[in-house]
Write an enzyme that holds these catalytic residues in place. Structure first.
Site, short mmCIF file in Angstrom:
data_model
loop_
_atom_site.label_atom_id
_atom_site.label_comp_id
_atom_site.label_asym_id
_atom_site.label_seq_id
_atom_site.Cartn_x
_atom_site.Cartn_y
_atom_site.Cartn_z
N TYR A 158 -36.61 -118.92 121.37
CA TYR A 158 -37.03 -118.27 123.14
C TYR A 158 -35.92 -117.71 122.99
O TYR A 158 -35.71 -116.69 124.89
CB TYR A 158 -37.42 -119.67 123.66
CG TYR A 158 -38.67 -119.63 124.76
CD1 TYR A 158 -39.93 -118.72 124.20
CD2 TYR A 158 -38.37 -120.08 125.64
CE1 TYR A 158 -40.97 -118.70 125.04
CE2 TYR A 158 -39.10 -119.40 126.63
CZ TYR A 158 -40.28 -119.14 125.83
OH TYR A 158 -41.57 -119.05 127.32
N LYS A 165 -37.47 -117.65 132.35
CA LYS A 165 -38.42 -119.38 132.11
C LYS A 165 -36.98 -120.11 133.07
O LYS A 165 -37.96 -120.81 133.79
CB LYS A 165 -38.40 -119.89 131.49
CG LYS A 165 -39.88 -119.06 130.83
CD LYS A 165 -41.37 -118.99 131.75
CE LYS A 165 -42.23 -118.96 130.60
NZ LYS A 165 -43.34 -117.97 131.65
P1 NAD Z 1 -50.92 -113.72 126.84
O1 NAD Z 1 -49.93 -112.35 126.06
O2 NAD Z 1 -51.98 -114.02 127.05
O3 NAD Z 1 -50.58 -113.14 129.10
C1 NAD Z 1 -49.34 -111.97 129.59
C2 NAD Z 1 -50.00 -111.43 130.66
O4 NAD Z 1 -48.71 -110.73 131.30
C3 NAD Z 1 -50.73 -110.22 129.47
O5 NAD Z 1 -51.91 -110.26 130.16
C4 NAD Z 1 -49.57 -109.48 130.32
O6 NAD Z 1 -50.70 -108.55 129.64
C5 NAD Z 1 -49.14 -109.61 130.88
N1 NAD Z 1 -48.17 -109.46 131.61
C6 NAD Z 1 -46.75 -108.75 131.08
N2 NAD Z 1 -46.15 -107.66 131.79
C7 NAD Z 1 -47.06 -107.42 133.26
C8 NAD Z 1 -46.61 -106.88 134.05
N3 NAD Z 1 -45.39 -106.00 134.25
N4 NAD Z 1 -47.47 -106.55 135.01
C9 NAD Z 1 -48.55 -107.32 134.33
N5 NAD Z 1 -49.17 -108.20 133.95
C10 NAD Z 1 -48.00 -108.27 132.90
O7 NAD Z 1 -49.65 -115.27 126.54
P2 NAD Z 1 -50.20 -116.59 127.35
O8 NAD Z 1 -49.71 -117.04 126.27
O9 NAD Z 1 -51.29 -116.62 127.81
O10 NAD Z 1 -49.14 -115.97 128.91
C11 NAD Z 1 -48.95 -116.99 130.15
C12 NAD Z 1 -47.78 -116.99 130.61
O11 NAD Z 1 -48.22 -118.27 130.43
C13 NAD Z 1 -46.43 -116.53 130.18
O12 NAD Z 1 -45.87 -117.05 131.37
C14 NAD Z 1 -46.39 -116.96 129.31
O13 NAD Z 1 -44.83 -117.48 129.42
C15 NAD Z 1 -47.21 -118.86 129.46
N6 NAD Z 1 -46.23 -119.54 128.65
C16 NAD Z 1 -46.97 -119.41 127.87
C17 NAD Z 1 -47.38 -120.31 126.37
C18 NAD Z 1 -47.03 -120.45 125.29
O14 NAD Z 1 -47.12 -121.02 124.15
N7 NAD Z 1 -48.78 -119.34 124.52
C19 NAD Z 1 -46.42 -121.73 126.51
C20 NAD Z 1 -45.87 -122.28 128.01
C21 NAD Z 1 -45.60 -120.65 128.90
#
Ligand code: NAD
Length: 259
Positions: A158, A165
């Site tokens: 990570y 984060k």
């Molecule tokens: P995802 O890729 O589907 O979503 C991330 C989104 O961020 C995408 O739609 C992307 O286009 C957008 N993005 C990136 N840069 C951007 C910018 N400059 N302006 C506007 N939008 C932007 O992935 P996800 O896993 O659904 O991620 C959503 C959130 O959940 C993130 O904060 C991620 O870190 C968090 N998260 C994910 C996990 C996991 O295991 N997938 C676990 C905990 C937290």
């Protein structure tokens, strides 16, 4: 009556139907909310197609959280869809980015500052940017909810996203401090690993999967975004009126176990 009946919610960060933001938009609609979703750049056309898979097709806004013009125009863009006097009851920040080639998957010791700066801006500072961009149209008692991955410890792979984060978690607390007097709540949901595009882009992140389901007392399904989405919606609802600066774990209980 749904938990979010009559509420208007913006969900920022929806690309695919695997996106956590997509699941949040779906649960929010099922719970009675009117929803707007956003994404940016080339992925916007994918979002427009994916939006049709929601129970009600929502308007899709173009919002790059690093683009000041987009941020400055956000309140007007929301009002174009919801009406000239409309307010927002909820804002979901489901956004993160870190260059997988330079920052993640064991690259920690060599990660260049320019890329770290971008990761922190997109993944942490943007919670403040989004809060300030929507503040003029937030209704009293509105909730802002973001998504984190437990930044209290160091994970395999990570790397700099973990540092971003940690910044997000601290930003959450400071926003709670500064926006609380205006009646705005700010919270995070700390989700376990979920198979989304963002997660798949992290080389070696899948190492966490097996470990997670073994160690979590409730077990963990890394293909089920719904428990995380439900927690986000619960925090947006009127059932957490006195909660802010909080991080709610939706991780099968993993964070509470020593081994
Ligand atoms: P995802 O890729 O589907 O979503 C991330 C989104 O961020 C995408 O739609 C992307 O286009 C957008 N993005 C990136 N840069 C951007 C910018 N400059 N302006 C506007 N939008 C932007 O992935 P996800 O896993 O659904 O991620 C959503 C959130 O959940 C993130 O904060 C991620 O870190 C968090 N998260 C994910 C996990 C996991 O295991 N997938 C676990 C905990 C937290």
């Amino acid at each position: 009556m749904g938990l979010l009946e009559g509420k208007r919610i913006l969900v920022a960060g929806v690309t695919m139907d695997s996106s956590i933001g997509f699941a949040v938009a779906k649960v929010a609609q099922e719970q009675g909310a009117e929803v707007l979703i956003s994404n940016f750049g080339r992925a916007l056309s994918i979002t427009k197609r994916i939006a049709k898979r929601l129970p009600v097709e929502p308007p899709v806004l173009d919002l790059d959280v690093t683009n000041q013009e987009h941020l400055d125009g956000l309140a007007d863009a929301v009002r174009e869809h919801f009406g000239a006097d409309a307010t927002l009851d909820g804002v979901v920040h489901s956004i993160a980015f870190g260059n997988p080639e330079t920052l993640l998957g064991g690259k920690f010791l060599d990660g260049p500052w320019e890329d770290v700066a971008q990761a922190v801006q997109v993944s942490a500072y943007s919670l403040k940017s989004l809060a300030m961009a929507t503040k003029p149209i937030l209704a009293p008692g509105a909730g802002i909810v973001g998504l984190t991955f437990d930044a209290t410890v160091a994970w395999p792979a990570y790397d700099w996203m973990g540092v971003a984060k940690a910044a997000l978690e601290s930003t959450n607390r400071y926003l709670a401090r500064y926006l609380g007097p205006e009646g705005i709540r700010v919270n995070l949901v700390s989700a376990g690993p979920l198979r989304t595009i963002a997660a798949k882009a992290i080389p070696g992140f899948e190492q966490l999967d097996a470990m997670w389901s073994d160690r979590s007392p409730l077990g963990w399904d890394n293909t089920d975004q719904e428990p995380t989405a439900k927690a986000v919606c619960a925090l947006l609802s009127d059932f957490f009126p006195a909660t802010t600066g909080e991080i709610v774990h939706v991780d099968g209980g993993y964070h509470a176990m020593g081994a």
